[in-house]
Design an enzyme around this catalytic site. Structure first.
Site, PDB file in Angstrom:
ATOM      1  N   ASP A   1      27.487  21.086  15.439  1.00 34.23           N
ATOM      2  CA  ASP A   1      28.658  21.209  15.595  1.00 34.23           C
ATOM      3  C   ASP A   1      29.287  20.719  16.587  1.00 34.23           C
ATOM      4  O   ASP A   1      28.555  20.266  17.922  1.00 34.23           O
ATOM      5  CB  ASP A   1      29.508  22.554  15.981  1.00 34.23           C
ATOM      6  CG  ASP A   1      30.979  22.913  16.208  1.00 34.23           C
ATOM      7  OD1 ASP A   1      31.283  23.267  15.056  1.00 34.23           O
ATOM      8  OD2 ASP A   1      31.051  22.535  17.383  1.00 34.23           O
TER       9      ASP A   1
ATOM     10  N   GLU B   1      34.463  19.371  11.143  1.00 34.47           N
ATOM     11  CA  GLU B   1      33.318  18.847  12.361  1.00 34.47           C
ATOM     12  C   GLU B   1      31.351  19.820  12.501  1.00 34.47           C
ATOM     13  O   GLU B   1      31.171  19.263  13.599  1.00 34.47           O
ATOM     14  CB  GLU B   1      33.538  19.202  13.584  1.00 34.47           C
ATOM     15  CG  GLU B   1      33.854  20.621  14.688  1.00 34.47           C
ATOM     16  CD  GLU B   1      34.767  20.940  14.689  1.00 34.47           C
ATOM     17  OE1 GLU B   1      35.333  21.990  15.436  1.00 34.47           O
ATOM     18  OE2 GLU B   1      35.554  21.095  13.487  1.00 34.47           O
TER      19      GLU B   1
END
Length: 318
Positions: free
Chosen positions: A187, A231
């Site tokens: 992440d 993301e």
């Protein structure tokens, strides 16, 4: 066909498989007059060898030959790589329904009877070559469409659909082989803040750079890098234990930090960083792939809760 045709590449290659020397010579002359390249084989075995070696665009195949007849030879072509798409024009003195049926049953694309009607032969060869080239173009286009359907348009790594399919396949394969499967979830730290600060175009470029760096650190062809969502990225590592997975994950973390993508609003560093959750286990066929996802997600949550820009390992290889 106009003998002055200019081909995009080389002229089509025709393989003539015919035991009668005179007929073979006449066929060669007729085809070369049309501008084709020609190779000859005097029997079925020689024809098979030339087929494998030369990969012709079309085969003109005599049905009645000693040792190996054209029907048997055609069956061999069908079993070879690309053989079921290469057109075979059977040339036969047999015109009974059973022979015609047999020619198509063994994979012939078309047939023509002896004595050869040369204008008909020229037109059939031309048509079969054109059809085959069109088929190849359509096959290539379909492959490209299938590839695009499995690739994330922004980052050019695998998309979520491809990730889900591959994880399920590897989960049950590793379960059968009693081998270790590892998963890394990554992440980008404070990515919303990055977008708010630098704008969405910069955010897109950031994701492209991160994806490229992750892909460069994942070396084996069996491994898969995917955009998991937003993301988040995921890395599937078949036949990889916890030590190997941690090694890959740490290299990814270091490489992302080394990109030195400015991130002024990050509370971790002044650049873009990654948090990573790593898990490694031997799958059980009675369980679902969601199990390894849950563990990796839990590890990622702990990595973020512990300060980010780090990895946490959760898993059990016993």
């Amino acid at each position: 066909m106009d003998t002055n045709v200019i081909y995009e590449q080389e002229p089509p290659l025709i393989l003539i498989v015919e035991d009668d020397r005179t007929t073979r010579m006449l066929l060669r002359r007729a085809m070369e007059k049309e501008g084709y390249r020609v190779i000859e084989a005097a029997d079925g075995e020689e024809g098979i060898a030339d087929f494998v070696r030369q990969k012709p665009d079309i085969v003109l195949l005599d049905a009645m030959m000693p040792v190996m007849d054209g029907f048997t030879c055609c069956q061999h072509f069908q079993q070879m790589s690309g053989g079921n798409t290469t057109p075979v024009l059977m040339i036969t003195s047999l015109d009974d329904p059973d022979s015609v049926d047999r020619a198509f049953e063994v994979g012939a694309t078309d047939y023509i009877t002896k004595p050869i009607h040369w204008p008909v032969l020229r037109q059939r060869v031309r048509r079969l070559i054109e059809q085959n080239h069109l088929y190849q173009k359509l096959e290539f286009a379909n492959q490209q469409l299938q590839r695009l359907a499995l690739i994330d348009g922004l980052t050019q790594v695998a998309n979520r659909r491809r990730f889900d399919e591959y994880l399920e396949r590897e989960w049950f394969r590793q379960a059968r082989e009693r081998s270790c499967l590892s998963l890394i979830l990554c992440d980008v730290d404070f990515f919303k803040a990055y977008n708010d600060t630098y704008g969405h175009q910069a955010g897109d470029e950031c994701l492209r750079l991160v994806a490229r760096a992750i892909a460069q650190e994942v070396k084996r062809s069996a491994d898969l890098v995917a955009r998991y969502g937003g993301e988040e990225f995921a890395v599937i590592l078949p036949n990889t234990d916890a030590v190997g997975a941690v090694y890959v994950a740490e290299n990814i973390r270091i490489q992302i930090e080394a990109l030195a993508i400015p991130h002024a609003t990050s509370t971790v560093r002044d650049r873009v960083t990654l948090s990573l959750g790593v898990t490694s286990l031997i799958p059980e066929s009675e369980n679902e792939p969601a199990m390894i996802l849950s563990l990796a997600d839990k590890a990622l949550y702990q990595a973020k809760a512990s300060g980010r820009n780090q990895l946490i390992l959760i898993g059990n290889e016993e």
